[in-house]
Design a protein around this motif. Sequence first.
Motif, PDB file in Angstrom:
ATOM      1  N   SER A   1       0.828  -1.218   0.000  1.00 38.02           N
ATOM      2  CA  SER A   1       0.000   0.000   0.000  1.00 38.02           C
ATOM      3  C   SER A   1       0.855   1.259   0.000  1.00 38.02           C
ATOM      4  O   SER A   1       0.376   2.335  -0.382  1.00 38.02           O
ATOM      5  CB  SER A   1      -0.942  -0.003   1.209  1.00 38.02           C
ATOM      6  OG  SER A   1      -0.206  -0.088   2.418  1.00 38.02           O
ATOM      7  N   ASP A   2       2.121   1.123   0.420  1.00 31.03           N
ATOM      8  CA  ASP A   2       3.016   2.282   0.417  1.00 31.03           C
ATOM      9  C   ASP A   2       3.432   2.681  -0.997  1.00 31.03           C
ATOM     10  O   ASP A   2       4.000   3.766  -1.191  1.00 31.03           O
ATOM     11  CB  ASP A   2       4.262   1.994   1.265  1.00 31.03           C
ATOM     12  CG  ASP A   2       5.010   0.750   0.800  1.00 31.03           C
ATOM     13  OD1 ASP A   2       4.337  -0.255   0.491  1.00 31.03           O
ATOM     14  OD2 ASP A   2       6.241   0.786   0.745  1.00 31.03           O
TER      15      ASP A   2
ATOM     16  N   ARG B   1     -15.613 -10.188  -5.274  1.00 33.25           N
ATOM     17  CA  ARG B   1     -16.187 -10.739  -4.046  1.00 33.25           C
ATOM     18  C   ARG B   1     -16.829  -9.586  -3.260  1.00 33.25           C
ATOM     19  O   ARG B   1     -16.190  -8.963  -2.411  1.00 33.25           O
ATOM     20  CB  ARG B   1     -15.062 -11.407  -3.251  1.00 33.25           C
ATOM     21  CG  ARG B   1     -15.442 -11.986  -1.923  1.00 33.25           C
ATOM     22  CD  ARG B   1     -16.126 -13.347  -2.026  1.00 33.25           C
ATOM     23  NE  ARG B   1     -16.507 -13.727  -0.681  1.00 33.25           N
ATOM     24  CZ  ARG B   1     -15.689 -14.321   0.193  1.00 33.25           C
ATOM     25  NH1 ARG B   1     -14.451 -14.618  -0.158  1.00 33.25           N
ATOM     26  NH2 ARG B   1     -16.119 -14.616   1.396  1.00 33.25           N
ATOM     27  N   PRO B   2     -18.096  -9.264  -3.546  1.00 32.64           N
ATOM     28  CA  PRO B   2     -18.727  -8.079  -2.950  1.00 32.64           C
ATOM     29  C   PRO B   2     -18.770  -8.073  -1.431  1.00 32.64           C
ATOM     30  O   PRO B   2     -18.809  -7.004  -0.817  1.00 32.64           O
ATOM     31  CB  PRO B   2     -20.145  -8.119  -3.531  1.00 32.64           C
ATOM     32  CG  PRO B   2     -20.015  -8.895  -4.798  1.00 32.64           C
ATOM     33  CD  PRO B   2     -18.963  -9.921  -4.522  1.00 32.64           C
ATOM     34  N   ASP B   3     -18.741  -9.252  -0.813  1.00 34.27           N
ATOM     35  CA  ASP B   3     -18.813  -9.315   0.649  1.00 34.27           C
ATOM     36  C   ASP B   3     -17.443  -9.473   1.291  1.00 34.27           C
ATOM     37  O   ASP B   3     -17.336  -9.795   2.477  1.00 34.27           O
ATOM     38  CB  ASP B   3     -19.715 -10.471   1.086  1.00 34.27           C
ATOM     39  CG  ASP B   3     -19.173 -11.830   0.648  1.00 34.27           C
ATOM     40  OD1 ASP B   3     -18.342 -11.875  -0.288  1.00 34.27           O
ATOM     41  OD2 ASP B   3     -19.583 -12.857   1.244  1.00 34.27           O
ATOM     42  N   ALA B   4     -16.373  -9.251   0.529  1.00 33.82           N
ATOM     43  CA  ALA B   4     -15.024  -9.489   1.049  1.00 33.82           C
ATOM     44  C   ALA B   4     -14.682  -8.538   2.195  1.00 33.82           C
ATOM     45  O   ALA B   4     -15.002  -7.345   2.147  1.00 33.82           O
ATOM     46  CB  ALA B   4     -13.999  -9.336  -0.067  1.00 33.82           C
ATOM     47  N   ARG B   5     -14.033  -9.085   3.191  1.00 36.83           N
ATOM     48  CA  ARG B   5     -13.440  -8.271   4.249  1.00 36.83           C
ATOM     49  C   ARG B   5     -12.040  -7.883   3.787  1.00 36.83           C
ATOM     50  O   ARG B   5     -11.234  -8.755   3.454  1.00 36.83           O
ATOM     51  CB  ARG B   5     -13.374  -9.061   5.552  1.00 36.83           C
ATOM     52  CG  ARG B   5     -12.624  -8.350   6.678  1.00 36.83           C
ATOM     53  CD  ARG B   5     -12.490  -9.262   7.881  1.00 36.83           C
ATOM     54  NE  ARG B   5     -11.597  -8.713   8.886  1.00 36.83           N
ATOM     55  CZ  ARG B   5     -11.171  -9.400   9.948  1.00 36.83           C
ATOM     56  NH1 ARG B   5     -11.566 -10.649  10.141  1.00 36.83           N
ATOM     57  NH2 ARG B   5     -10.352  -8.841  10.816  1.00 36.83           N
ATOM     58  N   ILE B   6     -11.744  -6.597   3.737  1.00 37.82           N
ATOM     59  CA  ILE B   6     -10.470  -6.111   3.209  1.00 37.82           C
ATOM     60  C   ILE B   6      -9.736  -5.339   4.290  1.00 37.82           C
ATOM     61  O   ILE B   6     -10.307  -4.460   4.938  1.00 37.82           O
ATOM     62  CB  ILE B   6     -10.691  -5.208   1.978  1.00 37.82           C
ATOM     63  CG1 ILE B   6     -11.450  -5.971   0.885  1.00 37.82           C
ATOM     64  CG2 ILE B   6      -9.361  -4.698   1.441  1.00 37.82           C
ATOM     65  CD1 ILE B   6     -11.840  -5.120  -0.295  1.00 37.82           C
ATOM     66  N   GLU B   7      -8.468  -5.683   4.493  1.00 36.25           N
ATOM     67  CA  GLU B   7      -7.622  -4.987   5.456  1.00 36.25           C
ATOM     68  C   GLU B   7      -6.349  -4.524   4.746  1.00 36.25           C
ATOM     69  O   GLU B   7      -5.904  -5.135   3.767  1.00 36.25           O
ATOM     70  CB  GLU B   7      -7.231  -5.911   6.622  1.00 36.25           C
ATOM     71  CG  GLU B   7      -8.403  -6.541   7.358  1.00 36.25           C
ATOM     72  CD  GLU B   7      -9.071  -5.585   8.331  1.00 36.25           C
ATOM     73  OE1 GLU B   7      -8.519  -4.483   8.523  1.00 36.25           O
ATOM     74  OE2 GLU B   7     -10.127  -5.949   8.886  1.00 36.25           O
ATOM     75  N   ILE B   8      -5.756  -3.449   5.249  1.00 33.66           N
ATOM     76  CA  ILE B   8      -4.494  -2.953   4.718  1.00 33.66           C
ATOM     77  C   ILE B   8      -3.353  -3.604   5.489  1.00 33.66           C
ATOM     78  O   ILE B   8      -3.340  -3.592   6.723  1.00 33.66           O
ATOM     79  CB  ILE B   8      -4.388  -1.420   4.825  1.00 33.66           C
ATOM     80  CG1 ILE B   8      -5.580  -0.755   4.130  1.00 33.66           C
ATOM     81  CG2 ILE B   8      -3.072  -0.927   4.225  1.00 33.66           C
ATOM     82  CD1 ILE B   8      -5.691  -1.079   2.654  1.00 33.66           C
ATOM     83  N   LEU B   9      -2.422  -4.187   4.759  1.00 30.85           N
ATOM     84  CA  LEU B   9      -1.253  -4.812   5.380  1.00 30.85           C
ATOM     85  C   LEU B   9      -0.154  -3.765   5.481  1.00 30.85           C
ATOM     86  O   LEU B   9       0.502  -3.434   4.496  1.00 30.85           O
ATOM     87  CB  LEU B   9      -0.787  -6.005   4.546  1.00 30.85           C
ATOM     88  CG  LEU B   9       0.372  -6.835   5.090  1.00 30.85           C
ATOM     89  CD1 LEU B   9       0.042  -7.376   6.467  1.00 30.85           C
ATOM     90  CD2 LEU B   9       0.702  -7.973   4.127  1.00 30.85           C
ATOM     91  N   ALA B  10       0.021  -3.222   6.682  1.00 37.11           N
ATOM     92  CA  ALA B  10       0.985  -2.142   6.891  1.00 37.11           C
ATOM     93  C   ALA B  10       2.326  -2.704   7.342  1.00 37.11           C
ATOM     94  O   ALA B  10       2.399  -3.750   7.993  1.00 37.11           O
ATOM     95  CB  ALA B  10       0.458  -1.165   7.935  1.00 37.11           C
TER      96      ALA B  10
END
Length: 317
Positions: A157-158, A176-185
């Motif tokens: 993401s950087d 995948r409309p119901d996907a849970r999305i997180e940012i990997l920092a």
Amino acid sequence: MMAVAPTPVTVIGGFLGAGKTTFLNRLLAAGTTRYAVLVNDFGEINVDATLIERHDGTTMSLTNGCVCCSIGSGFLETLGRLLDGDERFDRIVIEASGVGDPWRIAEIALIEPELRLDGVIVIADASRITRLVDDLRVGDTVRNQFARCNVVLLSKSDLVDETDLDAARRAVLSVRPDARIEILARETMPDLSLLGNRRVSAFRADGVEDDAPDHEENFRRWAYRRDGAFDRGRLAAAIKQFPPELLRLKGACRIADEAQPLVFQMVSSDWSLSPVDRDQEAGLGSIALVGVGTRDLPPDAELEAILDGALARPARA
């Protein structure tokens, strides 16, 4: 005798170059959890040298008490040896091939009484995923990896701005409309136990076979090994000659006038060289690279000729 609780299993998937091995190295270095790690990417183990205590070719004893095994001739055989051993681990983490379906591996934990599937994580490169999901050559494989995962971690993401990051989210949600999305920092490491979903068993386990075909049949592997070293300038020129069918290339190499071996990484047309603490490819020669391409990848001899042209010429006497 008290029954032993099933061991939680986390499967990590993601397309070639998404950052699965980087995530795995950070995971192993970050905490006190004792992991058993099975790696299927490229048929090679690629774990940071600073984590390795002993290595017998297929199994690594790691300095934090974990072990890491290559999934060699068969996944079920490797997993069986692990479960039959005397050591017990807090969690089993399986890194799926970059062109495989992580759910095919996850199904094993649904039918093995000693295991409990705790989640399927797919890592997606935020700088490339918007292109990959619509790519005519690999889009089906990329989209299929999202189909039954519990969470998508956006890596790198950087390398993108907020506009591109939002586009990456939309690309995942389009599949995948119901996907849970997180940012990997870079600064934080997520807790795997919090990323899973205990209701994953709602997905049906379809008769799992050790050698059942999946999307890997649409891709071809290639290996390049040579003694000697590359000339840095010739290497840069050679990479521009690679056909678009070569999707990923990585491994260890030497560069002329450089004292230490380097890690070579290429994803699409982007490539890099970075230092390593020690030569992790001992016994395989000074240059050992493995690649993955579409099944239309040109013959090995054509690819080898490109890299052979990048080799440093011996100095004249």
